[in-house]
Write a protein that holds these residues in place. Structure first.
Motif, PDB file in Angstrom:
ATOM      1  N   PHE A   1     -10.611  -2.396  -2.096  1.00  0.00           N
ATOM      2  CA  PHE A   1     -10.938  -1.200  -3.272  1.00  0.00           C
ATOM      3  C   PHE A   1     -12.288  -1.242  -4.110  1.00  0.00           C
ATOM      4  O   PHE A   1     -12.862  -2.203  -4.071  1.00  0.00           O
ATOM      5  N   TYR A   2     -12.849  -0.111  -4.456  1.00  0.00           N
ATOM      6  CA  TYR A   2     -13.867   0.016  -4.997  1.00  0.00           C
ATOM      7  C   TYR A   2     -13.856  -0.789  -6.460  1.00  0.00           C
ATOM      8  O   TYR A   2     -14.507  -1.451  -6.775  1.00  0.00           O
ATOM      9  N   ASN A   3     -12.836  -0.348  -7.225  1.00  0.00           N
ATOM     10  CA  ASN A   3     -12.761  -1.072  -8.462  1.00  0.00           C
ATOM     11  C   ASN A   3     -12.167  -2.695  -8.505  1.00  0.00           C
ATOM     12  O   ASN A   3     -11.596  -2.971  -7.593  1.00  0.00           O
TER      13      ASN A   3
ATOM     14  N   ASN B   1       0.996  -1.172  -0.030  1.00  0.00           N
ATOM     15  CA  ASN B   1       0.029   0.029   0.078  1.00  0.00           C
ATOM     16  C   ASN B   1       0.778   1.111  -0.060  1.00  0.00           C
ATOM     17  O   ASN B   1       1.692   1.421   1.021  1.00  0.00           O
TER      18      ASN B   1
ATOM     19  N   PHE C   1      -2.046  -0.501  -8.921  1.00  0.00           N
ATOM     20  CA  PHE C   1      -3.570  -0.517  -8.890  1.00  0.00           C
ATOM     21  C   PHE C   1      -3.951   0.145  -7.918  1.00  0.00           C
ATOM     22  O   PHE C   1      -3.850   0.047  -6.678  1.00  0.00           O
ATOM     23  N   GLU C   2      -4.934   1.089  -8.276  1.00  0.00           N
ATOM     24  CA  GLU C   2      -5.183   2.350  -7.062  1.00  0.00           C
ATOM     25  C   GLU C   2      -4.112   2.576  -6.335  1.00  0.00           C
ATOM     26  O   GLU C   2      -2.930   3.116  -6.879  1.00  0.00           O
ATOM     27  N   ASP C   3      -4.147   2.639  -4.997  1.00  0.00           N
ATOM     28  CA  ASP C   3      -3.154   2.831  -4.132  1.00  0.00           C
ATOM     29  C   ASP C   3      -2.028   1.707  -3.716  1.00  0.00           C
ATOM     30  O   ASP C   3      -1.372   1.858  -2.677  1.00  0.00           O
TER      31      ASP C   3
END
Length: 68
Positions: free
Chosen positions: A36-38, A13, A57-59
């Motif tokens: 995560f949302y996605n 993270n 991917f995202e964070d």
């Protein structure tokens, strides 16, 4: 007792600097789904790691561990 080669993927993270070790594409998918949302399917995760040894991917950074 687990063998060292059982640890296959590192997920970091980038916000909290926490890390987790996972052992399958499905476990990565489950981790991402719950945090995560996605979403990413395990097939997409596999393909991204075949193309490169890591991806963002995202964070998080997802890195495939390579053992000799």
């Amino acid at each position: 007792m687990s063998e060292i080669k059982d640890y296959k993927f590192l997920v970091i993270n980038t916000i909290t600097h926490e890390a987790i070790i996972l052992n399958s594409y499905k476990s990565i998918e489950d981790f991402l789904d719950s945090n995560f949302y996605n979403k990413l399917s395990h097939n997409t995760i596999r393909q991204r790691l075949l193309d490169n040894t890591f991806f963002f991917f995202e964070d998080v950074i997802i890195k495939k561990l390579i053992w000799e």
